[in-house]
Design a protein around this motif. Structure first.
Motif, PDB file in Angstrom:
ATOM      1  N   ALA A  39       0.833  -1.201   0.000  1.00  0.00           N
ATOM      2  CA  ALA A  39       0.000   0.000   0.000  1.00  0.00           C
ATOM      3  C   ALA A  39       0.863   1.244   0.000  1.00  0.00           C
ATOM      4  O   ALA A  39       0.583   2.232  -0.705  1.00  0.00           O
ATOM      5  CB  ALA A  39      -0.942  -0.011   1.194  1.00  0.00           C
ATOM      6  N   ALA A  40       1.969   1.208   0.768  1.00  0.00           N
ATOM      7  CA  ALA A  40       2.859   2.374   0.817  1.00  0.00           C
ATOM      8  C   ALA A  40       3.542   2.588  -0.526  1.00  0.00           C
ATOM      9  O   ALA A  40       3.675   3.725  -1.007  1.00  0.00           O
ATOM     10  CB  ALA A  40       3.891   2.194   1.924  1.00  0.00           C
ATOM     11  N   ALA A  41       3.967   1.489  -1.175  1.00  0.00           N
ATOM     12  CA  ALA A  41       4.638   1.621  -2.463  1.00  0.00           C
ATOM     13  C   ALA A  41       3.692   2.153  -3.540  1.00  0.00           C
ATOM     14  O   ALA A  41       4.082   3.016  -4.348  1.00  0.00           O
ATOM     15  CB  ALA A  41       5.213   0.271  -2.886  1.00  0.00           C
ATOM     16  N   LEU A  42       2.459   1.659  -3.537  1.00  0.00           N
ATOM     17  CA  LEU A  42       1.489   2.126  -4.534  1.00  0.00           C
ATOM     18  C   LEU A  42       1.166   3.595  -4.312  1.00  0.00           C
ATOM     19  O   LEU A  42       0.958   4.355  -5.269  1.00  0.00           O
ATOM     20  CB  LEU A  42       0.213   1.286  -4.471  1.00  0.00           C
ATOM     21  CG  LEU A  42       0.328  -0.143  -5.006  1.00  0.00           C
ATOM     22  CD1 LEU A  42      -0.964  -0.916  -4.735  1.00  0.00           C
ATOM     23  CD2 LEU A  42       0.617  -0.134  -6.508  1.00  0.00           C
ATOM     24  N   ALA A  43       1.108   4.007  -3.044  1.00  0.00           N
ATOM     25  CA  ALA A  43       0.798   5.405  -2.764  1.00  0.00           C
ATOM     26  C   ALA A  43       1.940   6.318  -3.163  1.00  0.00           C
ATOM     27  O   ALA A  43       1.723   7.475  -3.566  1.00  0.00           O
ATOM     28  CB  ALA A  43       0.486   5.584  -1.274  1.00  0.00           C
ATOM     29  N   TRP A  66       9.914  -1.310  -6.410  1.00  0.00           N
ATOM     30  CA  TRP A  66       9.555  -2.534  -7.137  1.00  0.00           C
ATOM     31  C   TRP A  66       9.613  -3.759  -6.241  1.00  0.00           C
ATOM     32  O   TRP A  66       8.768  -4.656  -6.353  1.00  0.00           O
ATOM     33  CB  TRP A  66      10.480  -2.751  -8.327  1.00  0.00           C
ATOM     34  CG  TRP A  66      10.094  -1.928  -9.526  1.00  0.00           C
ATOM     35  CD1 TRP A  66      10.846  -0.988 -10.135  1.00  0.00           C
ATOM     36  CD2 TRP A  66       8.871  -2.000 -10.239  1.00  0.00           C
ATOM     37  NE1 TRP A  66      10.181  -0.428 -11.200  1.00  0.00           N
ATOM     38  CE2 TRP A  66       8.945  -1.040 -11.284  1.00  0.00           C
ATOM     39  CE3 TRP A  66       7.716  -2.742 -10.111  1.00  0.00           C
ATOM     40  CZ2 TRP A  66       7.908  -0.825 -12.193  1.00  0.00           C
ATOM     41  CZ3 TRP A  66       6.694  -2.531 -10.998  1.00  0.00           C
ATOM     42  CH2 TRP A  66       6.776  -1.581 -12.033  1.00  0.00           C
ATOM     43  N   GLN A  67      10.597  -3.800  -5.343  1.00  0.00           N
ATOM     44  CA  GLN A  67      10.727  -4.974  -4.490  1.00  0.00           C
ATOM     45  C   GLN A  67       9.506  -5.146  -3.598  1.00  0.00           C
ATOM     46  O   GLN A  67       9.060  -6.263  -3.337  1.00  0.00           O
ATOM     47  CB  GLN A  67      11.998  -4.863  -3.638  1.00  0.00           C
ATOM     48  CG  GLN A  67      13.287  -4.885  -4.435  1.00  0.00           C
ATOM     49  CD  GLN A  67      13.469  -6.189  -5.192  1.00  0.00           C
ATOM     50  OE1 GLN A  67      13.057  -7.254  -4.721  1.00  0.00           O
ATOM     51  NE2 GLN A  67      14.067  -6.102  -6.378  1.00  0.00           N
ATOM     52  N   ALA A  68       8.938  -4.042  -3.151  1.00  0.00           N
ATOM     53  CA  ALA A  68       7.758  -4.123  -2.280  1.00  0.00           C
ATOM     54  C   ALA A  68       6.534  -4.628  -3.041  1.00  0.00           C
ATOM     55  O   ALA A  68       5.613  -5.204  -2.432  1.00  0.00           O
ATOM     56  CB  ALA A  68       7.473  -2.756  -1.653  1.00  0.00           C
ATOM     57  N   LEU A  69       6.498  -4.450  -4.362  1.00  0.00           N
ATOM     58  CA  LEU A  69       5.322  -4.835  -5.162  1.00  0.00           C
ATOM     59  C   LEU A  69       5.534  -6.140  -5.922  1.00  0.00           C
ATOM     60  O   LEU A  69       4.730  -6.485  -6.797  1.00  0.00           O
ATOM     61  CB  LEU A  69       4.992  -3.724  -6.170  1.00  0.00           C
ATOM     62  CG  LEU A  69       4.544  -2.388  -5.590  1.00  0.00           C
ATOM     63  CD1 LEU A  69       4.344  -1.367  -6.702  1.00  0.00           C
ATOM     64  CD2 LEU A  69       3.262  -2.556  -4.784  1.00  0.00           C
ATOM     65  N   SER A  70       6.583  -6.884  -5.595  1.00  0.00           N
ATOM     66  CA  SER A  70       6.883  -8.084  -6.378  1.00  0.00           C
ATOM     67  C   SER A  70       5.747  -9.106  -6.314  1.00  0.00           C
ATOM     68  O   SER A  70       5.513  -9.850  -7.285  1.00  0.00           O
ATOM     69  CB  SER A  70       8.190  -8.718  -5.888  1.00  0.00           C
ATOM     70  OG  SER A  70       8.060  -9.073  -4.503  1.00  0.00           O
TER      71      SER A  70
END
Length: 779
Positions: A39-43, A66-70
Motif C-alpha cells: 500500500a505504501a509503495a502504490l501510494a 519494485w521490491q515491495a510490489l513483487s
C-alpha cells in the motif's frame, strides 16, 4: 476482507478436458489484502513515471518500490508474457500500460487484484473503448484494453463479457490461446459450414467461420480445442450470462457443427411451442391441466391452444366460482355459467398478458373463437372423465355444446384474394430477383434459387405452409402419357409433360400426390441442383429422418418465412398492399384463392376432384376453401334459364283498323297470337289449356291459309311482345319432348276448346300442331 464466494477460482486457465494448465495461478501468493509495504509503495509511485519506465524496459532494480510490489508485479508480468502477440513495440507498450492500470486500480480499491470481484474487473475495463480511454488518467492507446481484458481473464477468471459491450472477441481469443490454435479450430468449423452451404463472410478464402461466436465459445470453455466443447460444455455456454440473444442462434449452429464432428450431441431447439407457466391459475385446476397436457396424445399445437383456453377457465373460476376450481366439483350449472361467460367474453378477459393486444383489447371475441374455447372445454372435461380422474356427473357434449346463436354465425368463408391482386403476385413471383429481397450487404439470408422455388411452390401448389416446409428432396416427378420421364428431357418437358408433386403426411391425412404446373417442378429442380448436402432431419409428424427440400445450413426454412418475409417482398414488387378488406395476405389465403379459381374455371374441377387435389379428408373441408365467384354464379343462372323456362315470349299482332272502326266490338278478331305455325284469335290465350294443341280449333288460323296471308298483308298492324306463363305440363312438353307432349294431349282430349267441342269430338289427329315457342320475334 472479501468473502470466499466472491473470490476467483484457484486455477486460472485450464483446458476443459482436464489437460495441462495454459496458465496456472496456484503458485502465487493470492491474499486479497494489500500488505502494508505494498500500500505504501502504490501510494508513493508516480504512475505516469511508472508507465514510462515499464514502456522503456528500464530494469526493475532502478525503481525503489519494485521490491515491495513483487507479489503483485510478478504474476502480472508472467501473465503478460503468456499472451500471444507479435512482439512489436506498440504491443509491448500496450501490455505494460495494462499492467500499470491494474496496479493503479489496486491502489484505488485498497486490495490486490486477487480479491477483485467480477464487477471490479468490468468497471476497470469499461463498457466501451471510448469510456475506457476517458476513464484513464492519461491518454491510452486503443490496444491497451484487449490486454487488460486478457489479464483479467488469466488472473481473475473474468469472462462476463456481457458487461464490456462490443469488442473483438476473436482478437482476445488469439491473445489468450494463440492465433494458430484458434485458426485450427476455425478451419475445422469451416469445413462443415462450407458443406452445409453457409455463405462466406471472408471474401478472400470463401469460408464462413462464425468468428465471434466460436471465439466466445472457446473463451468461456477456457480451451482452444473443439474436442473440449462437449455436450456439457455447450450446456454451460447456453447458461452463461455472456450468452445473450445475439449469440444464442450462433451457439446453436456451432453445436450442430461440433456434433457433426463427433464431439457432442446435436442440440434440441424447443422453438416457440413450449408451454408457458400457468400464472394466475388456481389449484387444483392448474394441476389437472398440467397433468392433462402431459398425458394427452394431441399434437403440440392443439394441446397448447387447449391449455391456454383452459387457463382462462381457471382464472374465471377463481373470480366467479371458487368452489368449482376442482374439476370434480363441476356441475351442469357451472357449465351453463361458463357457456354464458364465453358468449359475453371480450378480448383480454382472463388472459395472462395483454401487452400484445393493443387496439383489440376489450373487443368482443369472434364466434369461431367462442366455438374453439367451448370445444377445448368439452375435450378437457371429457378426457378427465374418460381417464377416471373425476366422476362422471354430466355429458360434456351436451352441456358444453356451442349455442345455436353462436353456431349460426360460423360458416364457410374462404378469404379469397382478388383476381387482379393475385395476378400481380403471380407476376412478381415469376420475376423475383435478388434486389427484391431484404437482406444485409452480403445479400439475402437464403439463396435466391431457394426463394424462387419457395415462392412458386406457394403461388401454384395450394399447399399449407407446414406442408411446404416439410417437402422432401425428390418430391417432383415428371410423367408423359402416364410413363415416368427424366427431368432432363427438355424435348418432352417442353410438350405435354405432367409434373407430379409428392406431398408428405399433413394435417388431415396421409401422404398423397397431386399434379402441379410444370413451372413449379422446374424451379424445384433448379434449387435441388444447387442445394448443398444437408444432414437428415427428424420429421416431427412421421418420426423419420428425411432430407428436407427447403433446407440450408443444416436447418429448414422457418415456417413463418413466407408470411414474415416472402409475401411482403412479393407485395412490394407487385405494387399491392399487404392487406385487403379480408385482412392480411397470408400463406393460407393462397390455398383458398387457388381452390376457388380451379372451382370457377372454364372447365372447372368438381368438388370431389378439388377435395383430392387439396388433400382433404371430406368435401365438407373443401367447402371452406372453394368459393363460387359472382361471375360463375351469374353465368350458371343465365344458362339455367329460370325466367325463360317459366315465361315464353310470343309476338302478338293487333289489327288497329278493326279496333278503330268498332268491328272489334261486334266480335271481329282484332288480336292475333303468332304461334309460329299459325295464329290464335282467342282473347284469353294465356288462360287456354289447349295452347300446345290448337289444330281444328275455330280460333286457330294456319299460316298456310289464305286468311292468314290476308292478315299479314294488312298495312295497319301493330306488333308487340307478350310473356305467357307456362304450366308444369307445358314446361315439360317444351323441355322433355315427345313423351310429355303425348301425355299432355291425352289429358286434354276431353277438355272443351274455346270454340266448344273437345279434341276428341273434333276427331283430330293423334299429333296436333305444337306451338313453336321461342324467345323474341318468331318471324
Amino acid at each position: 476482507m472479501i468473502p470466499a464466494h466472491a473470490r476467483p477460482p484457484a486455477l486460472g486457465l485450464v483446458s476443459a478436458a482436464g489437460g495441462p494448465a495454459l496458465f496456472a495461478t496456484g503458485g502465487f501468493d493470492r491474499r486479497p489484502q494489500l500488505l502494508q509495504q505494498e500500500a505504501a509503495a502504490l501510494a508513493a509511485l508516480d504512475l505516469q513515471a511508472l508507465r514510462r519506465l515499464r514502456a522503456r524496459g528500464i530494469p526493475r532494480r532502478t525503481a525503489v518500490h519494485w521490491q515491495a510490489l513483487s507479489r503483485l508485479v510478478d504474476p502480472l508480468d508472467q501473465a503478460r508474457a503468456a499472451l500471444h502477440d507479435d512482439g512489436e513495440a506498440r504491443h509491448r507498450r500496450a501490455g505494460s500500460q495494462a499492467v500499470a492500470a491494474v496496479l493503479a486500480n489496486c491502489r484505488s480499491l485498497h486490495r490486490s487484484f486477487w480479491g477483485w470481484t467480477t464487477w471490479d474487473w468490468a468497471r476497470l475495463c469499461s463498457s466501451s473503448s471510448a469510456k475506457f480511454r476517458a476513464a484513464q488518467e492519461l491518454s491510452t492507446d486503443t490496444t491497451v484494453r484487449p490486454y487488460l481484458i486478457a489479464l483479467g481473464y488469466l488472473l481473475g477468471g473474468f469472462a462476463d463479457f456481457q458487461h464490456l459491450g462490443n469488442f473483438n472477441r476473436l482478437h482476445l481469443a488469439q491473445l489468450v490461446f494463440g492465433a494458430p490454435a484458434v485458426e485450427e479450430a476455425m478451419n475445422e468449423v469451416a469445413v462443415v459450414a462450407d458443406r452445409w452451404g453457409y455463405r462466406s463472410q471472408n471474401r478472400e478464402d470463401g469460408r464462413y467461420r462464425l468468428p465471434g461466436v466460436l471465439a466466445q465459445a472457446l473463451l468461456i470453455n477456457r480451451s482452444p480445442r473443439l474436442e473440449d466443447l462437449s455436450t456439457e460444455g455447450f450446456a454451460r455456454l447456453h447458461a452463461h450470462p455472456a450468452t445473450s440473444t445475439r449469440y444464442s442462434a450462433g451457439f446453436f449452429v456451432l453445436q450442430k457443427i461440433v456434433a457433426d464432428l463427433g464431439h457432442c450431441r446435436a442440440p434440441i431447439r424447443l422453438g416457440f411451442n413450449h408451454a408457458p407457466a400457468l400464472a394466475g391459475v388456481p389449484e387444483p385446476w392448474a394441476g389437472y391441466l398440467q397433468r392433462w397436457y402431459d398425458t394427452s396424445t394431441l399434437t403440440v399445437n392443439v394441446r397448447n391452444n387447449i391449455r391456454t383456453n383452459m387457463a382462462k377457465t381457471g382464472r374465471w373460476l377463481a373470480a366467479q366460482h371458487p368452489e368449482a376450481v376442482d374439476p370434480a366439483h363441476w356441475t351442469r350449472t357451472t357449465c351453463a355459467d361458463w357457456v354464458a361467460a364465453v358468449d359475453k367474453m371480450a378480448v383480454g378477459d382472463y388472459v395472462q398478458r395483454t401487452d400484445h393486444l393493443h387496439d383489440r383489447l376489450g373487443d368482443p371475441i369472434a364466434p369461431r373463437t367462442k366455438s374453439h374455447i367451448l370445444m377445448g372445454t368439452r375435450m378437457f372435461v371429457r378426457d378427465l372423465q374418460e381417464w377416471e380422474w373425476i366422476p362422471r356427473r354430466f355429458d360434456p357434449a351436451r352441456v358444453l355444446a356451442v349455442p345455436r346463436s353462436i353456431a349460426a354465425l360460423i360458416g364457410t368463408d374462404p378469404r379469397v384474394i382478388a383476381d387482379e391482386v393475385w395476378a400481380k403476385l403471380l407476376w412478381a413471383g415469376l420475376n423475383l430477383e435478388a434486389r427484391d429481397l431484404p437482406g444485409t450487404s452480403a445479400g439475402s439470408y437464403y439463396p435466391l434459387a431457394l426463394i424462387r422455388a419457395l415462392a412458386l411452390t406457394w403461388l401454384f401448389s395450394g399447399l399449407r405452409s407446414d406442408e411446404i416446409s416439410r417437402l422432401r428432396v425428390g418430391c417432383i416427378r415428371w410423367q408423359h402419357d402416364g410413363q415416368p420421364i427424366d427431368g432432363d428431357s427438355r424435348e418432352v418437358l417442353a410438350e405435354q409433360a405432367v409434373c407430379l408433386l409428392d406431398v408428405p403426411v399433413h394435417k388431415t391425412g396421409t401422404a398423397f400426390t397431386k399434379p402441379v404446373d410444370p413451372i413449379v417442378g422446374q424451379a424445384i429442380d433448379a434449387w435441388q441442383a444447387l442445394r448443398p448436402a444437408q444432414p437428415k432431419r427428424l420429421d416431427a409428424k412421421t418420426n423419420e429422418h428425411v432430407d428436407l427440400l427447403f433446407s440450408i445450413r443444416a436447418h429448414p426454412v422457418a415456417k413463418n418465412y413466407i408470411n414474415r418475409t416472402l409475401i411482403p417482398s412479393l407485395c412490394e414488387k407487385a405494387g399491392v398492399p399487404t392487406a385487403d378488406v379480408r385482412g392480411n395476405i397470408t400463406s393460407h389465403r393462397a390455398r383458398s384463392t387457388i381452390a376457388s379459381q380451379l372451382y370457377n374455371a372454364k372447365e372447372p374441377m368438381t368438388l370431389f376432384e378439388l377435395q383430392a387435389w387439396l388433400g382433404h379428408r371430406s368435401p365438407t373441408s373443401t367447402q371452406h376453401y372453394a368459393k363460387i365467384t359472382p361471375n360463375t354464379l351469374t353465368r350458371a343462372y343465365t344458362e339455367a334459364g329460370y325466367f325463360s323456362r317459366n315465361l315464353r315470349t310470343i309476338e302478338v299482332l293487333v289489327d288497329r283498323d278493326a279496333v278503330a272502326s268498332g268491328a272489334a266490338a261486334d266480335g271481329q278478331p282484332w288480336q292475333h297470337y303468332d304461334l309460329g305455325h299459325g295464329y290464335c284469335t282467342y282473347s284469353f290465350f294465356e288462360q287456354c289449356q289447349h295452347r300446345m294443341a290448337c289444330a281444328r280449333c275455330d280460333f286457330y288460323t294456319p299460316k298456310d291459309s289464305s286468311k292468314a296471308q290476308l292478315l299479314e298483308a294488312k298495312a295497319n298492324l301493330q306488333r308487340m311482345l307478350v310473356s305467357i306463363p307456362l304450366t308444369d305440363d307445358e314446361r315439360a312438353a317444351v323441355d322433355d319432348g315427345q313423351t310429355a307432349i303425348d301425355a299432355l294431349l291425352d289429358r286434354l282430349a276431353d277438355i272443351p276448346t274455346p270454340a266448344g267441342p273437345s279434341p276428341r269430338e273434333l276427331n283430330g289427329p293423334n299429333l296436333l300442331p305444337i306451338i313453336e315457342v321461342r324467345q323474341g320475334n318468331q318471324r
